[in-house]
Design an enzyme around this catalytic site. Structure first.
Site, PDB file in Angstrom:
ATOM      1  N   HIS A 297      -4.841  18.954  10.263  1.00 48.72           N
ATOM      2  CA  HIS A 297      -5.524  18.423   9.089  1.00 48.72           C
ATOM      3  C   HIS A 297      -6.000  19.543   8.162  1.00 48.72           C
ATOM      4  O   HIS A 297      -6.818  19.307   7.272  1.00 48.72           O
ATOM      5  CB  HIS A 297      -6.710  17.558   9.518  1.00 48.72           C
ATOM      6  CG  HIS A 297      -6.306  16.283  10.180  1.00 48.72           C
ATOM      7  ND1 HIS A 297      -7.171  15.497  10.920  1.00 48.72           N
ATOM      8  CD2 HIS A 297      -5.098  15.651  10.239  1.00 48.72           C
ATOM      9  CE1 HIS A 297      -6.518  14.441  11.395  1.00 48.72           C
ATOM     10  NE2 HIS A 297      -5.270  14.510  10.994  1.00 48.72           N
TER      11      HIS A 297
ATOM     12  N   HIS B 231       3.412  11.170  15.039  1.00 48.69           N
ATOM     13  CA  HIS B 231       3.383   9.733  15.263  1.00 48.69           C
ATOM     14  C   HIS B 231       4.624   9.251  16.026  1.00 48.69           C
ATOM     15  O   HIS B 231       4.553   8.234  16.712  1.00 48.69           O
ATOM     16  CB  HIS B 231       3.263   9.000  13.921  1.00 48.69           C
ATOM     17  CG  HIS B 231       1.858   8.999  13.393  1.00 48.69           C
ATOM     18  ND1 HIS B 231       1.223   7.863  12.959  1.00 48.69           N
ATOM     19  CD2 HIS B 231       0.964  10.008  13.244  1.00 48.69           C
ATOM     20  CE1 HIS B 231      -0.003   8.159  12.563  1.00 48.69           C
ATOM     21  NE2 HIS B 231      -0.178   9.468  12.717  1.00 48.69           N
ATOM     22  N   ASP B 232       5.716   9.970  15.909  1.00 50.66           N
ATOM     23  CA  ASP B 232       6.901   9.627  16.690  1.00 50.66           C
ATOM     24  C   ASP B 232       6.675   9.955  18.160  1.00 50.66           C
ATOM     25  O   ASP B 232       6.838   9.107  19.039  1.00 50.66           O
ATOM     26  CB  ASP B 232       8.121  10.379  16.162  1.00 50.66           C
ATOM     27  CG  ASP B 232       9.394  10.037  16.927  1.00 50.66           C
ATOM     28  OD1 ASP B 232       9.578   8.848  17.266  1.00 50.66           O
ATOM     29  OD2 ASP B 232      10.195  10.945  17.188  1.00 50.66           O
TER      30      ASP B 232
ATOM     31  N   PRO C  93      -4.369   8.223  18.192  1.00 51.51           N
ATOM     32  CA  PRO C  93      -5.779   8.517  17.882  1.00 51.51           C
ATOM     33  C   PRO C  93      -6.127   8.043  16.473  1.00 51.51           C
ATOM     34  O   PRO C  93      -5.325   8.169  15.545  1.00 51.51           O
ATOM     35  CB  PRO C  93      -5.841  10.053  17.971  1.00 51.51           C
ATOM     36  CG  PRO C  93      -4.681  10.433  18.837  1.00 51.51           C
ATOM     37  CD  PRO C  93      -3.605   9.436  18.525  1.00 51.51           C
TER      38      PRO C  93
END
Length: 344
Positions: A203, A79-80, A173
């Site tokens: 995931h 996410h960064d 996303p």
């Protein structure tokens, strides 16, 4: 003499997967991803030679007590980097900040604290010369390697950003995206279908909040395994229940390729996961990674190393934060300049 196949459909699937794997190997050159100028695999070899040992040893202790921090650290890294580059911007406090946006919901505070704990240990050993951005990348790498995944080198030399982006989180996303939308989001960052399916393999561990997959429970997605659906409906009576579920029902705390077997059995949790097995652009890749963990690891490492170099700050850009959650004061900037000059 060739042996007959007792299960023709299984053999056909296996043969097609092996052929697809061979084609992937033949079509791509071997070797590490090219480096962005300013990064190096030996950046701290002289100035902080114990850096990676410090990070790894501390994370071994952390994961022993809380293995859920491993996927949390990998998520923070992703996410960064995906928003405005690997500059540690997601670590910064704000009112609201980048981390407070809906797309970053569920980022664990314990994992953020772990990154700053690592920063404190490293700065105590080497002085303030290692960025929080680099520590985030190292933590993500070890979050993979210490939980069963591949061990690999990551280029270092990033500097920390002095700002964050709230609007940029819209580009992340989304778990309820179809494959087309997911491919488009990654294509904007120059990643292809192989990268998308490989990175989705993150995931293979971790947990998700009900709100991120409740769209598949009400109304019930016919493309979800019925047993899994009943389990998730029991866990999530509504979208806002606050409960969580494992993303990989087979080996939820291990970094391996079982996530792809989940997808083949209609046991993916997110829409964005399960749809990878429905879309003709990505189904073959799911099959290939399901039967060949080595191939999955290879493609995952390649994609992660390139992701870790997105829009990085190097040289005299940005700063080295004294604390990962706040930008340096003017006094801290002066101290950093003195420290930098002292090194040389």
């Amino acid at each position: 003499m060739a042996r007959s196949c007792a299960y023709p459909l299984h053999c056909l699937f296996l043969f097609s997967s092996i052929l697809f794997t061979a084609q992937m190997h033949a079509s791509q050159t071997e070797g590490k991803a090219p480096l962005v100028k300013g990064l190096s695999y030996s950046f701290y070899s002289k100035t902080c030679p114990k850096l990676e040992t410090i990070v790894r040893n501390h994370l071994k202790k952390v994961f022993k007590n809380d293995n859920g921090q491993a996927p949390a650290l990998l998520r923070i890294f992703f996410h960064d980097c995906f928003v405005q580059g690997c500059d540690g911007s997601v670590l910064l406090d704000g009112s609201p900040g980048e981390r407070d946006q809906p797309a970053n919901g569920g980022i664990r505070s314990e994992a953020l604290e772990t990154i700053d704990d690592l920063r404190a240990l490293v700065h105590k050993e080497c002085g303030r010369i290692v960025s929080c951005a680099d520590i985030t990348v190292l933590a993500a790498r070890d979050a993979v390697s210490l939980t069963g995944g591949p061990d690999f080198a990551v280029p270092l030399g990033r500097r920390d950003g002095v700002s964050f982006s709230t609007s940029g989180t819209r580009d992340l996303p989304k778990p309820f995206n179809t494959t087309g939308a997911t491919l488009d989001a990654f294509a904007a960052k120059s990643f292809d279908a192989t990268d998308v399916v490989a990175l989705s393999g993150a995931h293979t561990y971790g947990r998700a909040h009900c709100s991120t997959f409740f769209n598949r429970l009400s109304p019930l997605d016919p493309n979800m395994d019925k047993t899994l659906a009943k389990q998730l409906q029991s866990t999530c009576p509504n979208a806002d229940s606050g409960n969580t579920a494992n993303l990989d029902i087979r080996t939820p705390t291990v970094f391996d390729n079982k996530y792809y077997l989940d997808l083949m059995n209609r046991q993916g949790v997110f829409t964005s996961d399960q749809d990878l097995f429905s879309d003709k652009r990505t189904k073959g890749l799911v099959n290939a990674f399901a039967v060949n963990q080595t191939l999955f690891f290879e493609k995952f490492v390649d994609a992660v190393v390139r992701l870790s170099q997105l829009d990085v700050l190097t040289g005299n850009q940005g700063e080295i934060r004294a604390k990962c959650n706040v930008v340096n004061s003017k006094k801290s900037v002066l101290e950093e300049v003195v420290q930098f000059v002292y090194q040389f």
